[in-house]
Each structure stands twice: as C-alpha cells, then as structure tokens.
Design an enzyme around this catalytic site. Structure first.
Site, PDB file in Angstrom:
ATOM      1  N   VAL A   1       0.317   2.758   5.326  1.00  0.00           N
ATOM      2  CA  VAL A   1      -0.029   3.354   4.033  1.00  0.00           C
ATOM      3  C   VAL A   1       1.231   3.745   3.266  1.00  0.00           C
ATOM      4  CG1 VAL A   1      -1.227   5.279   2.915  1.00  0.00           C
ATOM      5  CG2 VAL A   1      -2.259   4.158   4.898  1.00  0.00           C
ATOM      6  N   ASP A   2       2.200   4.319   3.954  1.00  0.00           N
ATOM      7  CA  ASP A   2       3.440   4.756   3.311  1.00  0.00           C
ATOM      8  C   ASP A   2       4.217   3.563   2.760  1.00  0.00           C
ATOM      9  OD1 ASP A   2       5.123   6.748   2.463  1.00  0.00           O
ATOM     10  OD2 ASP A   2       6.058   7.102   4.404  1.00  0.00           O
ATOM     11  N   ASP A   3       4.340   2.506   3.555  1.00  0.00           N
ATOM     12  CA  ASP A   3       5.008   1.289   3.078  1.00  0.00           C
ATOM     13  C   ASP A   3       4.308   0.725   1.855  1.00  0.00           C
ATOM     14  OD1 ASP A   3       7.018  -0.442   5.178  1.00  0.00           O
ATOM     15  OD2 ASP A   3       6.081   1.370   5.927  1.00  0.00           O
TER      16      ASP A   3
END
Length: 675
Positions: A396-398
């Site tokens: 999700v962060d990427d």
C-alpha cells in the site's frame, strides 16, 4: 519564527541550496540503472547472511568460494564489546551474536581468535544460548544445538483452518504468513543437519556458549503461573494449547490428517512461488521454503528448490567490505522516491523521470492475485509491490508513493489508468479505523502476538500514521489536480473525488486519534517519531484550510519537530526510541531524518522560518562528493524499520532522495511555488 537572515544572506543560502540540488541531480542521474530504474542496497543485521550460510551448510552447498567474503562482512559489523547488534550503533543482541558466531565457526573462523573470544564473552554475560529468541532456537535445533522439545509446537494443520476462523493463516501479517507456512513443514520434520564436526541430535559444537550445557531444554516463554499472575489470558490460553499439543506429539499421530495437511501446505507454498523462484519478495519465506521443499523430498535440482536458491543468491550484495545477503530488494520503492525527489527539485532532465516512471508502471499488478484478495475478493487490483518479483503481496505504501511520483511529475497523470487503478485499490484497502496498513486489511488481531513462537510482536499488520500520512498526501494531490466533471471524460479522477474525500476524512480522524500527547506520531516503518510526524504533516497540509480538526493537530506536531531539532540544525533520533519514548530519542543528526524534519515543517511553515533555515544549512553543509558522479549525503545509521525493537533496515538511498526532496521543497517555497 521569522528568519534571522537578512535579504543578502537569504539569497546566498538559496544559491548554495540550488548548487547542492544540482549536485544531487548529478548523483541521481549517475546512479540510475541502464533500464531507467534505481536500486540501492537494503542493509540489515548479520542474521540474514548467517541464516543463508546455515542453509548452504544444511544442504551441502559450497561455502568455500564465498566464505572469506562472508566472514569479512560479518566481522566488519562486530561491536567493540564482541557483540553484533540489530543495527550500527545499536547495543549488542544475544540472538544476533549467537547466529554470527555460529556462521563464522562454520566458515572455519578459529574460536580462539580475538573476535570470537569477545563474542563468546558477550553471549555468556548475556545468559548464554538459553536466552536466544525462538527463531534462533529453530535454526540451532536444525543442527542439533538446541533440542526440538525446546521449540514451540507448530502443527501443519494450521494451514487447513478456513479464512473465516478467528485463527487461520490469513489472520497473520503477510510477512508472518509467508514465513509460518514453511516453518510448519520444518517443525513437522524436526530435521538435524550436519555441522563441520559431524551430525548429532545433541551436538556439542556450541557448548562453550551455554552456561549449563547439560540442561538445554530451557523454557521458551513465561510460566503458566506468571501468565496467570499477570492476567495475560491470551498468553495463558496459547501456552496451555502449546503444552497440550506437545503431549499430542504436535498432532503428528492423527491418521490421514497430517499427510493431507502437509500436501495442502506445500501446495499453498508452491502456489505463491514466482517464476523467478522468489516467495513474497523477502528473505524469510524464501529461505524457509527451500528447506520445506527439500524436507518434502524435492531434489536440489528440482525447479522449486533450484529457483529458490537462485532467488536467494540474487539478494546478495558484494563490495570491498565483503559479501552479505539483503533481507529484501527495493527497486520499485527506490525508483518511486527518487522520481519524487527529482520532481521536487524541478530536474531539467524530465526524460529520466519519464523513463523511470515507465519502468515502474510496467510493474503494476493488474491481475487479482495475492492474499489480499481473500478478504477483499471484489476489489479491483492496481497495487505495486516493493521488489522486482512479488505478484502476491502489493504494498500500500509503495502504491501511494507511485501515485505521488506520477502526479508530481505530470499533473495530468491524475487521470491516467495507472493512477486511477492504484487509487481505487488503496481505497479498498482502508481499515475500519480510517488508517492503512502495509499489505493487509483488518489485520489487527493483536492477541496472536501471544502465540509462544511470536517473541518479536510482529504477527499483525495494523494501521499506522506514516503510511496513512503518505496516502493523504497522494490523495490530497489527486484532489488538487482533479478537474471539474464538466471538463473531463468519464474516466477522469473526478469520479473518484467523493470516495477520495470520504477516505481522507476518515484518515484524518485516524491521525487525530493516534497523535501522541507530545504532538508527534509513531513511525512504524521509519525511525521513528520524526518519520511518523513528518509523513502525517505532509499529508495533512492538503486539508488544513478546510478542516478545523487538522488546524488543531498541526501546531503541536510542528512544535514537537522544532523542540527536537539538534543544536547543529539537523535532526536525529535513535532506534532506542522504540524501546521507550524517553530513552535515547535524540541522536546525532542524520541526512534522512533531517530531511523528514524539514519536510514536515515546510508543509505548513514559510521557508524563512528559523528552524527551516537551520535545517537547510545543515543539509547543505553535510553534502559530500560521491564517486565522481555528483554529491550525496553520507549516512551510516539505519533509519528504516522492519519490526520495531527487533529488526531494522538501512536503505542506502534514504540518504539521498529524502534530502533532495527537502531542499527542492525549500527552493519551491522560496520561489513562491506550491509545495
């Protein structure tokens, strides 16, 4: 607070910053890979390298060719007191030191050398091998150095529990899930492999590291009485279950069930192997899965094993300090963040970012494959993973970072299929509490950390402020650039605006509920409060004008950052802050943490603020020429986090693209541009 520089001095500072920015652009352009992406070394402690050595020893693979290089690296990381820590400048850790000692001894390092003598002294002073963590116990047990009876029970039948059960394989975090599955097979077989002194279920190879080598069957957790006294109901229940399973021989004797469970477990593992041999893109599942296949009868030249070993070898990194194994590789992450940095500094070489983003977009996961589908079966795919090869576990962060990279580089990308698919997927991964986790949704059953083999408190993937802040930043930028519905076609981001705004409102509520009394936010994936606070502030900046709630949160956060600025103008925070918010929080200034502090301030304050100017001056002064390809910032400390207080990461490029972002945003602020 207003600047203490006069107009001339401000102009000189801007000129110095612009020169530093150009040198940082030169470095970025000089370090790009031939196909347009970036990939820097991802460092960790020596256990990853040691465990790869254990695997090669267990399977009879060659260790002579690379043995000296492995030794050089491991010895280069030793602390003066003989220990090895979880990161540079971190106190010694008995498990890490024990694994390093065993690896060096396997590689023929003499036990009477000063390095080994100091290591032995440290281990004994720390309580000996009896004090090592559960995972280290398992590795030692595979060589007969620890009895298997002193390892928690892990019945393979766990893999059979359906996804709707309160406890099942999908209730564990992605990294734990991928590691536990092969461990089920390993613990079923309880193998004992040969060491250089031979094969024995009670091998004395490390007996000098025991305080009492005649009693190795030491407990691996608190007693039932202690758990009852502490009223730890979950811990008590799991400990009782573990003892019952021990009496039942780990369920091994149930007719038909164990063979079926083993087959299903191996199928589960094989289904998640990439064509390149990788599992989940991280070392522990890859390492454990190779063991599992060999134990189930696969030969070394059978495809799952051969490709798995090749994938592990692709994680190695070698230079003049020796050879080591990375815990993971980070090309998508590095490329997205470097692209953001180049966009922030207004790089005149736009084609290099075009090429980088083309490379990233080609890795978008657009097929509904992966464990995230179990609890979100109707969600359209669109995420990005961290690594080269990891189709099952998009990050999700990427994915948020890739949105930022694309829209910062070209505002019209807000309407692109890539950005829309990525944003839609992130929307579907939002947790009920309004925040986002790294890989999973509603993966918050913290009672699972009471399972006896979980002594690293890392079995869950819960919402965190740093990821939520980055997503707020990405969604805020999308909302800013989304055109009115009357001007765009039906594929426009305009149609996502209601969902984006609703998600951001919930995310702001989450950040409000998790802000510390000090004004800071905890940093789950970077060290620590400076990371969490900076990312939260960068996300909140897009909503400050219309949200009284945001305007209430921001001032104490800014005050916290200013209060923790070092006298030299930079920022530094010790990894020890994960042990106690009041212990070792301040540290020497580091480039990445100074950049985070600056970006948090720049998101809400004018660039003429004294704290900002002091931070900028520190970053400019800290920059140094780098390998004849421009300039960067030297940084030895680790500022990335795997598992707080248990596993830390040193991203090589953190020292570069975050300072580049900070300086670029400063120049934009001075020039009156939108940050």
């Amino acid at each position: 607070m207003a600047s203490n520089l006069d107009v001339k001095e401000q102009g000189q500072l801007v000129s110095q910053v612009e020169h530093a920015v150009q040198r940082s652009i030169d470095y970025a352009m000089g370090s790009v890979r031939p196909d347009g992406h970036w990939y820097g070394e991802l460092k960790s402690n020596v256990t990853i390298t040691a465990e790869y050595i254990f695997l090669r020893q267990a399977l009879g693979l060659d260790l002579e060719a690379d043995g000296p290089a492995y030794c050089r690296h491991i010895l280069s990381q030793q602390n003066p007191d003989g220990s090895w820590g979880l990161a540079p400048e971190h106190p010694g850790d008995v498990s890490t030191t024990t694994e390093a000692y065993l690896a060096l001894k396997i590689l023929s390092t003499g036990v009477d050398t000063p390095s080994m003598q100091r290591a032995r002294t440290f281990i004994l002073n720390a309580g000996g091998i009896a004090r090592v963590r559960v995972f280290t116990r398992i590795f030692l047990a595979t060589f007969g150095l620890f009895p298997w009876t002193a390892v928690p029970q892990l019945p393979v039948e766990l893999i059979l529990l359906p996804y709707f059960c309160p406890i099942n394989i999908y209730k564990f975090a992605s990294w734990a899930r991928g590691t536990i599955a092969p461990l089920l097979i390993i613990c079923n077989h309880q193998p004992v492999y040969a060491l250089p002194n031979g094969l024995s279920a009670d091998n004395d190879y490390l007996d000098t590291l025991w305080l009492d080598p005649t009693n190795k069957n030491v407990p691996y957790g608190p007693s039932l009485c202690d758990l009852l006294f502490e009223w730890d109901i979950a811990g008590l229940a799991f400990s009782i279950l573990d003892k019952v399973l021990y009496q039942l021989n780990g369920l091994r004797s149930i007719p038909l069930l164990r063979p079926y469970a083993r087959r299903e477990c191996m199928k589960w593992i094989l289904d998640r192997q990439e064509k390149t041999g990788d599992w989940a893109g991280i070392f522990p599942p890859m390492h454990g899965s190779v063991y599992a296949f060999v134990l189930e009868g696969y030969a070394l030249d059978d495809a799952p094993v051969r490709l798995g070993i090749e994938a592990l070898e692709n994680f190695t990194w070698e230079d003049e300090t020796g050879k080591r194994v990375q815990p993971c590789v980070s090309p998508v992450w590095d490329t997205a963040l470097m692209s953001i940095g180049l966009s922030d500094v207004m790089s005149p070489d736009r084609p290099i970012v075009d090429r980088a983003l083309t490379w990233v977009r080609s890795r978008q996961l657009l097929h509904p494959r992966g464990d995230w589908c179990v609890y979100r079966p109707h969600l359209a795919p669109g995420g990005f993973s961290f690594e080269y090869h990891n189709s099952c576990y998009p990050d999700v962060d990427d994915t948020a970072a890739v949105i930022l990279a694309q829209v910062k580089h070209d505002a019209s990308a807000v309407d692109s299929p890539s950005v829309l698919a990525a944003a839609t997927w992130i929307l579907g991964m939002q947790n009920p509490d309004g925040g986002w986790a790294a890989f999973d949704v509603e993966n918050d059953k913290l009672f699972l950390n009471k399972i006896p083999f979980s002594d690293m408190d890392s079995l869950c993937d819960t919402s965190c402020a740093d990821i939520t802040g980055r997503i707020l930043e990405a969604f805020g930028l999308m909302i800013l650039h989304a055109a009115p519905a009357s001007e765009k076609a039906t594929t426009s981001a305009t149609h996502l605006l209601p969902a984006l705004r609703a998600a951001c409102t919930r995310a702001i509520d989450y950040l409000a509920s998790t802000q510390e009394p000090t004004g800071a936010w905890f940093g789950r994936w970077g060290c620590n409060y400076i990371y969490g606070t900076s990312h939260a502030l960068c996300g909140l900046t897009y909503f400050a004008d219309q949200s009284p709630q945001v305007r209430k949160m921001v001032p104490p956060a800014l005050a916290w950052i200013k209060a923790n600025q070092n006298l030299d103008g930079g920022w530094g925070e010790s990894l020890l802050s994960y042990r106690s918010a009041n212990q070792g929080q301040r540290a020497s200034s580091s480039p990445s943490q100074s950049a985070w502090g600056l970006m948090g301030l720049l998101a809400h304050l004018p660039p003429t603020d004294i704290a900002i100017e002091r931070g900028v001056i520190w970053l400019v002064a800290a920059q140094q020429p780098e390998k004849g390809i421009g300039s960067s910032w030297p940084q030895e400390v680790y500022t990335g986090t795997g598992f707080p207080d248990h596993f830390y990461l040193g991203y090589d490029y953190y020292r570069h693209y975050f300072p580049m972002m900070a300086l670029g945003r400063y120049v934009r602020g001075v020039r009156g541009m939108v940050l």
